[in-house]
Design a protein around this motif. Structure first.
Motif, PDB file in Angstrom:
ATOM      1  N   THR A 298     -32.632  32.453  26.962  1.00  0.00           N
ATOM      2  CA  THR A 298     -32.958  32.929  28.313  1.00  0.00           C
ATOM      3  C   THR A 298     -32.917  34.449  28.385  1.00  0.00           C
ATOM      4  N   CYS A 299     -31.887  35.051  27.800  1.00  0.00           N
ATOM      5  CA  CYS A 299     -31.780  36.518  27.805  1.00  0.00           C
ATOM      6  C   CYS A 299     -32.918  37.153  27.023  1.00  0.00           C
ATOM      7  N   CYS A 300     -33.233  36.596  25.858  1.00  0.00           N
ATOM      8  CA  CYS A 300     -34.312  37.153  25.029  1.00  0.00           C
ATOM      9  C   CYS A 300     -35.665  37.035  25.730  1.00  0.00           C
ATOM     10  N   VAL A 301     -35.910  35.890  26.372  1.00  0.00           N
ATOM     11  CA  VAL A 301     -37.169  35.691  27.088  1.00  0.00           C
ATOM     12  C   VAL A 301     -37.262  36.643  28.277  1.00  0.00           C
ATOM     13  N   THR A 302     -36.166  36.773  29.041  1.00  0.00           N
ATOM     14  CA  THR A 302     -36.164  37.681  30.197  1.00  0.00           C
ATOM     15  C   THR A 302     -36.422  39.112  29.753  1.00  0.00           C
ATOM     16  N   ALA A 303     -35.762  39.547  28.677  1.00  0.00           N
ATOM     17  CA  ALA A 303     -35.966  40.905  28.156  1.00  0.00           C
ATOM     18  C   ALA A 303     -37.408  41.107  27.720  1.00  0.00           C
ATOM     19  N   PHE A 314     -37.029  33.987  39.056  1.00  0.00           N
ATOM     20  CA  PHE A 314     -36.255  32.786  38.734  1.00  0.00           C
ATOM     21  C   PHE A 314     -37.124  31.539  38.727  1.00  0.00           C
ATOM     22  N   LEU A 315     -38.081  31.460  39.646  1.00  0.00           N
ATOM     23  CA  LEU A 315     -38.969  30.293  39.688  1.00  0.00           C
ATOM     24  C   LEU A 315     -39.881  30.220  38.471  1.00  0.00           C
ATOM     25  N   THR A 316     -40.056  31.350  37.789  1.00  0.00           N
ATOM     26  CA  THR A 316     -40.811  31.357  36.528  1.00  0.00           C
ATOM     27  C   THR A 316     -39.953  30.830  35.391  1.00  0.00           C
ATOM     28  N   LEU A 317     -38.671  31.228  35.375  1.00  0.00           N
ATOM     29  CA  LEU A 317     -37.771  30.862  34.270  1.00  0.00           C
ATOM     30  C   LEU A 317     -37.118  29.499  34.426  1.00  0.00           C
ATOM     31  N   PRO A 344     -42.762  26.087  21.445  1.00  0.00           N
ATOM     32  CA  PRO A 344     -43.899  25.452  22.134  1.00  0.00           C
ATOM     33  C   PRO A 344     -43.850  25.599  23.654  1.00  0.00           C
ATOM     34  N   PHE A 345     -42.669  25.926  24.195  1.00  0.00           N
ATOM     35  CA  PHE A 345     -42.516  26.000  25.646  1.00  0.00           C
ATOM     36  C   PHE A 345     -42.619  27.429  26.181  1.00  0.00           C
ATOM     37  N   PHE A 346     -42.860  28.395  25.306  1.00  0.00           N
ATOM     38  CA  PHE A 346     -43.056  29.773  25.756  1.00  0.00           C
ATOM     39  C   PHE A 346     -44.176  29.897  26.794  1.00  0.00           C
ATOM     40  N   PRO A 347     -45.296  29.141  26.641  1.00  0.00           N
ATOM     41  CA  PRO A 347     -46.361  29.254  27.646  1.00  0.00           C
ATOM     42  C   PRO A 347     -45.915  28.916  29.074  1.00  0.00           C
ATOM     43  N   VAL A 348     -44.809  28.184  29.234  1.00  0.00           N
ATOM     44  CA  VAL A 348     -44.297  27.871  30.574  1.00  0.00           C
ATOM     45  C   VAL A 348     -43.985  29.163  31.333  1.00  0.00           C
ATOM     46  N   VAL A 349     -43.558  30.210  30.608  1.00  0.00           N
ATOM     47  CA  VAL A 349     -43.243  31.490  31.256  1.00  0.00           C
ATOM     48  C   VAL A 349     -44.339  32.530  31.014  1.00  0.00           C
TER      49      VAL A 349
END
Length: 399
Positions: A298-303, A314-317, A344-349
């Motif tokens: 979560t931290c890596c994706v947010t960064a 938040f509604l994106t993550l 595979p779930f990276f496209p969700v964000v």
């Protein structure tokens, strides 16, 4: 007697690959970088082909195995594990979204945005069409996993279960023999390209701060988890955390929840958890409780979303966190297994499952993987205390 040679771990290899990539990006001729990018692109296509198969194999087996067991006890353990993972991911998002913007400033974002002005590509690319789209692979895995778990031994035999068990073993071998060994080359190509385009140093100025925040969040999570478990079960949280130190250190060294199970069972024994509960909960949670990995991802994706100027609300993550809490079930025990399950779930964000951003995310995660694993397994024993309390109050009385 011949002395056994010490193998270089994955994290040191990645660090070396990053350094080489930066040096090549700074000083090598353009054609050298293009050759490296070509090799990285070929690896990327192979990874894109393997990812849906990985999802089908691992998620199917994870769900199929999860639904076999001791009824209410299994349901309670799974529920509390998922809740813990969900809370850890959500809390880490709020911390990341509050603190990361203080050092992911406009200068960093503008440098990354300007990278497209100095584009460089490989000489050729070989398209390998995946057998399934990622979404189809996820749906298929859930359908198969739930069906096999409910029908095995009743309406059907073990044939299909064994097929997917062997498929998961094949994919694990591909991961260990091909994906992981070639990953440093892939990361090297990514950093050579980013350095050539002028974004590496801006991104690196952010990464060490992300790493520091992640470690602090891991430790805070464990303090809260053991304090809660100790309060509910009337145990001393400080003693519980002290008894967990061998499991924490073992996980850092092995980078594998599965490899840490024997030590973690001993830690549970030191905390006074009964044999029947610790032998049930610790191996199960090694596969289904991924709070530490969720914090790191979560931290890596947010960064990453902040660095690339992408939406990060938040509604994106939150949908990503919810799906990942299930998808990480039985993620492979190899270093970096969780991030490949998450890919595979990276496209969700809004992040492509393959490409420079995905490879950067993978490098960020793997550099911190051992600490995430240590947080995972340590949290397992906080859960084991809660499960034993539930067992004694509600299940043992029924017998």
């Amino acid at each position: 007697m011949e002395k056994s040679k010490k193998k270089l771990g994955l994290v040191p290899k990645l660090i070396i690959a990053i350094i080489i990539g930066i040096l090549l990006g700074l000083y090598s001729p353009t054609f050298v970088i293009s050759i490296l990018i070509t090799a990285s692109d070929l690896f990327k296509q192979f990874l894109m082909f393997i990812i849906p198969l990985m999802v089908v194999a691992f998620v199917t087996m994870g769900i199929a195995d999860l639904s076999q067991g001791a009824g209410k006890l299994l349901a309670f353990t799974a529920a509390i594990s998922y809740t813990s993972t969900l809370i850890a991911g959500s809390a880490s998002y709020f911390v990341a979204s509050s603190f990361f913007p203080t050092f992911v400033n406009e200068e960093v974002v503008s440098k990354v945005a300007a990278a497209s002005d100095r584009a460089i590509e490989g000489y050729f690319n070989l398209a390998i069409t995946p057998l399934l789209e990622t979404t189809a692979a996820v749906v298929l895995a859930f359908v198969l996993g739930v069906s096999i778990s409910t029908m095995r031994g009743k309406e059907i035999g073990d044939t299909l279960y064994n097929v997917f068990k062997e498929l998961s073993e094949i994919i694990t071998k591909v991961l260990n023999r091909v994906i992981i060994p070639l990953l440093p080359m892939y990361i090297c190509g990514t950093f050579a390209k980013m350095t050539y385009q002028g974004t590496t140093f801006a991104i690196m100025s952010v990464l060490w701060k992300v790493f520091l925040v992640v470690i602090i969040l891991h430790l805070l999570y464990l303090v809260i988890a053991f304090t809660f478990a100790g309060t509910v079960t009337k145990r001393n949280p400080i003693t519980m955390m002290k008894n967990q130190i061998p499991g924490y250190l073992t996980a850092i060294g092995t980078q594998s929840s599965a490899a840490t199970i024997p030590v973690n069972i001993k830690c549970a024994e030191s905390n006074g958890i009964s044999e029947e509960i610790r032998n049930f909960v610790v191996p199960l949670c090694a596969n289904i409780h991924m709070a530490g990995s969720m914090i790191t991802i979560t931290c890596c994706v947010t960064a990453t979303l902040l660095i690339y100027g992408m939406p990060h609300g938040f509604l994106t993550l939150f949908p990503f966190i919810c799906v990942l809490g299930v998808a990480l079930v039985a993620s492979p025990g190899a270093p970096g297994g969780s991030i490949f399950t998450a890919t595979p779930f990276f496209p969700v964000v809004g992040i492509p499952a393959v490409g420079d951003i995905a490879s950067l995310l993978q490098a960020m995660y793997i550099a911190q993987d051992s600490f995430g694993t240590a947080c995972n397994v340590s949290g397992d024993n906080a859960i084991s205390a809660l499960v034993e309390s539930y067992y004694r109050k509600y299940i043992k009385k029924e017998k």
